[in-house]
Design an enzyme around this catalytic site. Structure first.
Site, PDB file in Angstrom:
ATOM      1  N   CYS A   1      10.545  -4.054  -9.812  1.00 21.33           N
ATOM      2  CA  CYS A   1      11.782  -3.853  -9.037  1.00 21.33           C
ATOM      3  C   CYS A   1      12.783  -4.935  -9.437  1.00 21.33           C
ATOM      4  O   CYS A   1      13.368  -5.596  -8.589  1.00 21.33           O
ATOM      5  CB  CYS A   1      11.505  -3.867  -7.537  1.00 21.33           C
ATOM      6  SG  CYS A   1      10.745  -5.387  -6.948  1.00 21.33           S
TER       7      CYS A   1
ATOM      8  N   ASP B   1      -7.899 -11.192  -7.894  1.00 16.65           N
ATOM      9  CA  ASP B   1      -6.833 -11.511  -8.847  1.00 16.65           C
ATOM     10  C   ASP B   1      -6.924 -10.537 -10.024  1.00 16.65           C
ATOM     11  O   ASP B   1      -7.927 -10.535 -10.756  1.00 16.65           O
ATOM     12  CB  ASP B   1      -7.033 -12.959  -9.315  1.00 16.65           C
ATOM     13  CG  ASP B   1      -5.986 -13.398 -10.324  1.00 16.65           C
ATOM     14  OD1 ASP B   1      -5.231 -12.547 -10.838  1.00 16.65           O
ATOM     15  OD2 ASP B   1      -5.926 -14.610 -10.615  1.00 16.65           O
TER      16      ASP B   1
ATOM     17  N   GLY C   1       0.782  -1.238   0.000  1.00 16.72           N
ATOM     18  CA  GLY C   1       0.000   0.000   0.000  1.00 16.72           C
ATOM     19  C   GLY C   1       0.808   1.280   0.000  1.00 16.72           C
ATOM     20  O   GLY C   1       0.248   2.365   0.129  1.00 16.72           O
TER      21      GLY C   1
END
Length: 469
Positions: free
Chosen positions: A373, A293, A246
Site C-alpha cells: 500500500c 516471522d 485478516g
C-alpha cells in the site's frame, strides 16, 4: 479542489520522493510538466480520504443483495433520511460502495474544542466517532452534552490534557461530547468508550460500529482486488505471509468456499489474535493463524513431528499472497507522514527476504501475488525487476480484474511488463468533492469508474512459477 493542505514529509523523505516522481524514464515519457503535475496532484489526494467507503460482503454467510438492502436501511437511519446510494461493482461482485459526501465547507465552528491525535482524526474522516483514547485535549469547561468542534493535531505537538492548543490543527467537523473534560482525563485511568459522537463531520461516511459485524468487512477497494487476483480454489493450500488483521485472509477463505487450508502468519502475537477473532466472527473454519516471522518460514530439513504450522518444507503451497510490510505512503487520508528516510528505505531488503522465502515455498505451477500500500518505485516496480532477474522460474502474469492503472516507469521494465502490473494511483482523477445534488445527477457507471481510481495508493504484481527447476 483541495480542502486540506497537501501531505507533508520530513525534508529528506520529500527529496527522495521528488526524485522518484521526476525519474528520467518517467519524464522522458510524460514531459517535465505533466510528471510534476501528477506528483503534486498525488500529494493533494493523499491528505484527503478516498471518495468511497468500500465494504466486502461475507458471501459465506449472506448474499450481496440481502446485505445491500440492510446496509441501505442502516445508512438512511444514520443519515436521517438522506438518500445515499449503495452501489454494486460489476467486476468485484462481493463488494458494496458508498459514496462519501464532502467536504462540507459550510459547517459552523463551535467555541468548545476537542483536539484528537492524527490517527484518530483519519478514522473520523472515514466515518468513525471519537473514542476516549484518541482525545488529547479539550476546552477547559467542556461538559457532557456540549456541542464541540473536533480538530486533528496532525503534527503530534499538542500536550495530553491541554486546555487550549494554538499549533497546526485541522477541522474535522462537529459532534456532541458524551463525557465531561474531568471524566475524560480522570486520574482513575483512561476510559475506552465513545468520547464524541460526530453529528456534522466534514466528510460524511457511515459509521460501522457494530453494523452487521459478521456480514461486512471494511476494506479498501484495491485490498479486495488482491484476493481476486490470487484466485484461490476450493481444496488448495494457501499461504498469507503477512496476514494481519485478516481482511485478505478471510476473503481468500470465502473465495474458496471455506474448503481447503489458508495458513495465515504474522510475527506480532496481538495481530495474530485479531486474525483468529475475524475468522471466528465471519464463521470461517479453514483458516489457521500462527505467530511467526515470515522470513524464517522455510524449513531446510524434513521434520519428524506432524506439526501443521511453520516453518514449512519447500514447495508446500499452491498459491501465496505476500502483502508485504511497506512504507505505507499510499494510505489515505494522511496529512503528515512521520517516518524518516532510513525507515522508508528499510522495507526493500525486508520485502526481498520475504519474497525469496515465498518463491521457495511455492509449488511449481503455483501463483505468487505481491502487493503493497505504498507509492515508491523501490518497493514496487523495482522489486518486480529484481524478482524477474533473481528468479528465472518466475513469469509475470496478467491480472484479473485489472481496474487500476499500469506500473510506473523508472525501474527499467518494458512497456509490456508494466501493463501486466497494477498500480492504483489516486492522482488518476481530479480531486473533487461530492455533494448530494451532484451525487443524484451522476450515472452509476461514472461513480464506479471514479471509485476505481479515487482509492488508496496500492500496487499489485502477479507471478507464476514454472515447472522446470
Amino acid at each position: 479542489m483541495s480542502f486540506f493542505p497537501k501531505i507533508s514529509f520530513q525534508r529528506e523523505v520529500e527529496e527522495y520522493l521528488t526524485k522518484v516522481f521526476r525519474n528520467n524514464e518517467l519524464v522522458a515519457a510524460l514531459g517535465t510538466q505533466e510528471a510534476e503535475s501528477k506528483y503534486q496532484s498525488l500529494l493533494s489526494h493523499l491528505s484527503h480520504p478516498p471518495g468511497f467507503t468500500t465494504v466486502r460482503v461475507n458471501t459465506h454467510l449472506a448474499s450481496v443483495k440481502h446485505v445491500k438492502k440492510l446496509l441501505f436501511e442502516e445508512i438512511q437511519k444514520q443519515f436521517k433520511g438522506l438518500c445515499v446510494p449503495v452501489l454494486e461493482h460489476p467486476k468485484l461482485q462481493d463488494i458494496l460502495l458508498i459514496p462519501v459526501i464532502g467536504p462540507r465547507r459550510d459547517l459552523k465552528k463551535h467555541a468548545s474544542e476537542v483536539i484528537v491525535g492524527a490517527h484518530c482524526g483519519y478514522a473520523v474522516l472515514r466515518g468513525a466517532h471519537v473514542y476516549v483514547p484518541g482525545i488529547i485535549a479539550t476546552s477547559k469547561f467542556m461538559k457532557a452534552g456540549d456541542l464541540v468542534s473536533v480538530y486533528s493535531d496532525i503534527e503530534g505537538k499538542c500536550k495530553k490534557g491541554a486546555k487550549e492548543f494554538e499549533g497546526v490543527k485541522v477541522f474535522l467537523g462537529n459532534g456532541i461530547s458524551k463525557l465531561s473534560r474531568s471524566e475524560i482525563f480522570s486520574s482513575s485511568g483512561p476510559l475506552n468508550g465513545m468520547g464524541i459522537r460526530m453529528i456534522e463531520p466534514v466528510y460524511l461516511s457511515p459509521s460501522f460500529d457494530n453494523v452487521l459485524p459478521s456480514h461486512l468487512f471494511l476494506q479498501n477497494l484495491p485490498s479486495v482486488v488482491v484476493s481476486h487476483i490470487l484466485n484461490p480454489q476450493p481444496g488448495e493450500r494457501i499461504l498469507d505471509m503477512c496476514a494481519a488483521p485478516g481482511g485478505k485472509t478471510t476473503h481468500l477463505a470465502t473465495l474458496m468456499n471455506d474448503q481447503g487450508e489458508v495458513i495465515a502468519m504474522d510475527k506480532i502475537a496481538n495481530k495474530v489474535k485479531k486474525i483468529k477473532q475475524n475468522a471466528e466472527l465471519l464463521q470461517l473454519n479453514c483458516i489457521k493463524a500462527f505467530c511467526y516471522d515470515g522470513t524464517k518460514a522455510l524449513s531446510v530439513e524434513k521434520r519428524e513431528d506432524e506439526q501443521e504450522g511453520p516453518p514449512f518444507l519447500p514447495e508446500s503451497f499452491d498459491r501465496i499472497l505476500l502483502d508485504a510490510p511497506c512504507s505505507g505512503m499510499g494510505q489515505r487520508p494522511n496529512m503528515a507522514y512521520s517516518s524518516t528516510l532510513k525507515e522508508v528505505t528499510s522495507y526493500q531488503p525486508l520485502q526481498r527476504k520475504l519474497f525469496t522465502v515465498a518463491v521457495k515455498l511455492l509449488k511449481p505451477g503455483g501463483v505468487l501475488v505481491y502487493s503493497t500500500c505504498t507509492i515508491t518505485l523501490s518497493e514496487n516496480e523495482e522489486q518486480v525487476a529484481w524478482a524477474l532477474k533473481t528468479f528465472p522460474c518466475l513469469q509475470l502474469q496478467p491480472q484479473e480484474p485489472h481496474i487500476g492503472g499500469e506500473g510506473m516507469r523508472g525501474a527499467g521494465l518494458s512497456l509490456d511488463q508494466l501493463k501486466l502490473l497494477q498500480r492504483f494511483d489516486p492522482s488518476a482523477v481530479t480531486l473533487q468533492g461530492m455533494d448530494i445534488n451532484s451525487l443524484q445527477d451522476s450515472r452509476e457507471d461514472d461513480l464506479i469508474s471514479l471509485a476505481n481510481k479515487d482509492c488508496i495508493g496500492f500496487f499489485i504484481a502477479k507471478f507464476s512459477k514454472s515447472n522446470s527447476k
